[in-house]
Motif scaffolding. Sequence first.
Motif, PDB file in Angstrom:
ATOM      1  N   ALA A  42       0.816  -1.215   0.000  1.00 37.25           N
ATOM      2  CA  ALA A  42       0.000   0.000   0.000  1.00 37.25           C
ATOM      3  C   ALA A  42       0.855   1.274   0.000  1.00 37.25           C
ATOM      4  N   PRO A  43       1.901   1.362   0.816  1.00 40.97           N
ATOM      5  CA  PRO A  43       2.734   2.580   0.767  1.00 40.97           C
ATOM      6  C   PRO A  43       3.434   2.776  -0.579  1.00 40.97           C
ATOM      7  N   ARG A  44       3.753   1.699  -1.260  1.00 44.82           N
ATOM      8  CA  ARG A  44       4.388   1.831  -2.581  1.00 44.82           C
ATOM      9  C   ARG A  44       3.412   2.420  -3.579  1.00 44.82           C
ATOM     10  N   ASP A  46       0.996   4.432  -2.724  1.00 47.41           N
ATOM     11  CA  ASP A  46       0.883   5.839  -2.312  1.00 47.41           C
ATOM     12  C   ASP A  46       2.016   6.672  -2.901  1.00 47.41           C
ATOM     13  N   GLU A  47       3.227   6.130  -2.894  1.00 47.95           N
ATOM     14  CA  GLU A  47       4.367   6.828  -3.497  1.00 47.95           C
ATOM     15  C   GLU A  47       4.159   7.014  -5.001  1.00 47.95           C
ATOM     16  N   LEU A  48       3.639   5.981  -5.644  1.00 46.91           N
ATOM     17  CA  LEU A  48       3.378   6.053  -7.080  1.00 46.91           C
ATOM     18  C   LEU A  48       2.317   7.107  -7.380  1.00 46.91           C
ATOM     19  N   ILE A  49       1.300   7.186  -6.536  1.00 45.53           N
ATOM     20  CA  ILE A  49       0.246   8.188  -6.699  1.00 45.53           C
ATOM     21  C   ILE A  49       0.827   9.591  -6.576  1.00 45.53           C
ATOM     22  N   GLU A  50       1.672   9.815  -5.590  1.00 42.27           N
ATOM     23  CA  GLU A  50       2.284  11.139  -5.412  1.00 42.27           C
ATOM     24  C   GLU A  50       3.178  11.496  -6.590  1.00 42.27           C
ATOM     25  N   PHE A  51       3.935  10.524  -7.075  1.00 39.14           N
ATOM     26  CA  PHE A  51       4.781  10.749  -8.250  1.00 39.14           C
ATOM     27  C   PHE A  51       3.925  11.141  -9.449  1.00 39.14           C
ATOM     28  N   ALA A  52       2.818  10.422  -9.637  1.00 36.64           N
ATOM     29  CA  ALA A  52       1.919  10.704 -10.759  1.00 36.64           C
ATOM     30  C   ALA A  52       1.285  12.082 -10.620  1.00 36.64           C
ATOM     31  N   LYS A  53       0.868  12.451  -9.418  1.00 37.91           N
ATOM     32  CA  LYS A  53       0.278  13.781  -9.196  1.00 37.91           C
ATOM     33  C   LYS A  53       1.285  14.876  -9.545  1.00 37.91           C
ATOM     34  N   ASP A  54       2.516  14.705  -9.092  1.00 42.17           N
ATOM     35  CA  ASP A  54       3.558  15.694  -9.403  1.00 42.17           C
ATOM     36  C   ASP A  54       3.765  15.815 -10.908  1.00 42.17           C
ATOM     37  N   HIS A  55       3.693  14.690 -11.605  1.00 42.48           N
ATOM     38  CA  HIS A  55       3.885  14.713 -13.061  1.00 42.48           C
ATOM     39  C   HIS A  55       2.731  15.443 -13.747  1.00 42.48           C
TER      40      HIS A  55
END
Length: 84
Positions: A42-44, A46-55
């Motif tokens: 789940a935390p991985r 979440d990290e992917l979601i944050e990376f995608a949002k930043d992109h």
Amino acid sequence: MSAAFDFTAERRMIDTSDDPYEVLDWIGDYRRRALDADGELAPRFDELIEFAKDHVVALKAARLRSRSTARPEPADRAGVPAPA
């Protein structure tokens, strides 16, 4: 299910995408997967979601910059009388 998910490949796909709406769709999928994932994965997601949002933010900012530089400058009004 989630153990076979390739986070590195997903980050690469996000990073190379130039379509913010496509990335937003992926974020929805990552959120669903994060809800179904076990405690370790789940935390991985979440990290992917944050990376995608930043992109997405970076893509939209680039589009705004390109629009602002593409607009023609107003004609020089020196010597033109102001409207009454």
